[in-house]
Write a protein that holds these residues in place. Structure first.
Motif, short mmCIF file in Angstrom:
data_model
loop_
_atom_site.label_atom_id
_atom_site.label_comp_id
_atom_site.label_asym_id
_atom_site.label_seq_id
_atom_site.Cartn_x
_atom_site.Cartn_y
_atom_site.Cartn_z
N THR A 126 7.07 42.23 4.54
CA THR A 126 6.36 41.11 3.93
C THR A 126 6.26 41.34 2.43
OG1 THR A 126 4.48 39.62 4.15
CG2 THR A 126 3.99 41.97 4.19
N VAL A 127 6.32 40.26 1.69
CA VAL A 127 6.15 40.30 0.24
C VAL A 127 4.69 39.99 -0.05
CG1 VAL A 127 6.86 39.26 -1.95
CG2 VAL A 127 8.54 39.58 -0.12
N THR A 128 4.08 40.79 -0.92
CA THR A 128 2.67 40.58 -1.26
C THR A 128 2.49 39.23 -1.96
OG1 THR A 128 2.92 41.77 -3.35
CG2 THR A 128 2.15 43.04 -1.43
N ALA A 129 1.25 38.73 -1.96
CA ALA A 129 0.95 37.42 -2.53
C ALA A 129 1.35 37.32 -4.00
CB ALA A 129 -0.54 37.11 -2.36
N ASN A 130 1.22 38.42 -4.74
CA ASN A 130 1.59 38.38 -6.16
C ASN A 130 3.09 38.65 -6.38
OD1 ASN A 130 1.86 41.14 -5.83
ND2 ASN A 130 0.16 41.69 -7.16
N GLN A 131 3.84 38.84 -5.30
CA GLN A 131 5.29 39.05 -5.30
C GLN A 131 5.73 40.28 -6.10
OE1 GLN A 131 7.35 35.38 -6.20
NE2 GLN A 131 5.97 34.20 -4.93
N GLN A 132 4.85 41.28 -6.18
CA GLN A 132 5.18 42.49 -6.91
C GLN A 132 5.52 43.67 -6.00
OE1 GLN A 132 1.99 43.21 -9.69
NE2 GLN A 132 2.59 41.49 -10.98
N HIS A 133 5.30 43.51 -4.68
CA HIS A 133 5.58 44.60 -3.75
C HIS A 133 6.11 44.06 -2.43
CE1 HIS A 133 2.63 46.38 -6.54
NE2 HIS A 133 3.35 47.47 -6.35
N LEU A 134 6.90 44.88 -1.78
CA LEU A 134 7.39 44.61 -0.43
C LEU A 134 6.76 45.66 0.48
CD1 LEU A 134 9.50 42.98 1.31
CD2 LEU A 134 11.02 44.93 0.95
N LEU A 135 6.10 45.21 1.53
CA LEU A 135 5.46 46.13 2.48
C LEU A 135 6.31 46.22 3.74
CD1 LEU A 135 1.84 44.66 2.27
CD2 LEU A 135 2.85 46.45 0.85
N PHE A 136 6.32 47.40 4.35
CA PHE A 136 7.09 47.61 5.59
C PHE A 136 6.38 48.65 6.45
CE2 PHE A 136 8.68 50.51 2.41
CZ PHE A 136 8.80 51.72 3.08
N VAL A 137 6.79 48.73 7.70
CA VAL A 137 6.23 49.68 8.65
C VAL A 137 7.37 50.50 9.23
CG1 VAL A 137 5.03 49.90 10.86
CG2 VAL A 137 4.36 48.12 9.26
N ASN A 138 7.15 51.80 9.36
CA ASN A 138 8.05 52.67 10.12
C ASN A 138 7.38 52.91 11.47
OD1 ASN A 138 10.14 53.10 8.16
ND2 ASN A 138 8.70 54.38 7.05
N TYR A 139 7.73 52.08 12.43
CA TYR A 139 7.09 52.05 13.74
C TYR A 139 7.09 53.42 14.42
CZ TYR A 139 6.51 50.83 18.68
OH TYR A 139 6.12 50.79 19.98
N TRP A 140 8.23 54.06 14.49
CA TRP A 140 8.37 55.32 15.23
C TRP A 140 7.53 56.43 14.62
CZ3 TRP A 140 10.14 55.67 19.92
CH2 TRP A 140 10.53 56.91 20.45
N ASP A 141 7.38 56.41 13.29
CA ASP A 141 6.62 57.44 12.58
C ASP A 141 5.16 57.04 12.32
OD1 ASP A 141 8.95 58.95 12.38
OD2 ASP A 141 9.47 58.07 10.46
N SER A 142 4.80 55.82 12.66
CA SER A 142 3.44 55.30 12.41
C SER A 142 3.06 55.42 10.94
CB SER A 142 2.41 56.04 13.27
OG SER A 142 2.69 55.88 14.63
#
Length: 137
Positions: A110-126
């Motif tokens: 997901t892109v943050t509301a201010n469009q300055q960061h991209l967030l992600f999850v590494n499911y297997w590593d939590s």
């Protein structure tokens, strides 16, 4: 080539995933489609398909740029977050950048509301990750 209708996920293989998806593995990593607005028919653009990505499982479009972000998903190595520039007139994707997610089974982008960061999850590593974005996405 007619796309396989049972191929509901664009995955190269199922043997290195944290889950057991239904369907069959696809031949290409990402295929764009064109919509005929008069008939409602969608046609795959196989000529411009992206191939060679390890389970391109999650895709997110940038909210204001012609860029898509793709997370590769596997449990036997680190996933990547890749960026592709999109051509609105042709649907063609061009590699734009990317980096390692430093974790396994990378998912959810997901892109943050201010469009300055991209967030992600590494499911297997939590683990959660954040990537900075410049003004060009």
């Amino acid at each position: 080539m007619t796309p396989d209708p049972s191929c509901t996920l664009l995955l190269a293989g199922f043997n290195n995933l944290a889950h057991a998806p239904r369907g069959t593995p696809c031949e290409k990593s990402i295929v764009t489609v064109a919509l005929d607005e008069n008939t409602g028919e969608m046609k795959a653009n196989e000529a411009d398909a992206i191939d060679g990505l390890n389970n391109a499982a999650f895709i997110r479009h940038h909210p204001s740029q012609d860029i898509i972000y793709v997370a590769t998903e596997c449990i036997d190595g680190h996933g990547d977050v890749l960026a592709f520039k999109t051509d609105r007139s042709t649907g063609k994707l061009a590699p734009y950048g990317g980096q390692s997610a430093q974790g396994a089974s990378t998912c959810f982008l997901t892109v943050t509301a201010n469009q300055q960061h991209l967030l992600f999850v590494n499911y297997w590593d939590s683990t959660l990750g954040v990537m900075p974005l410049d003004e060009n996405g």
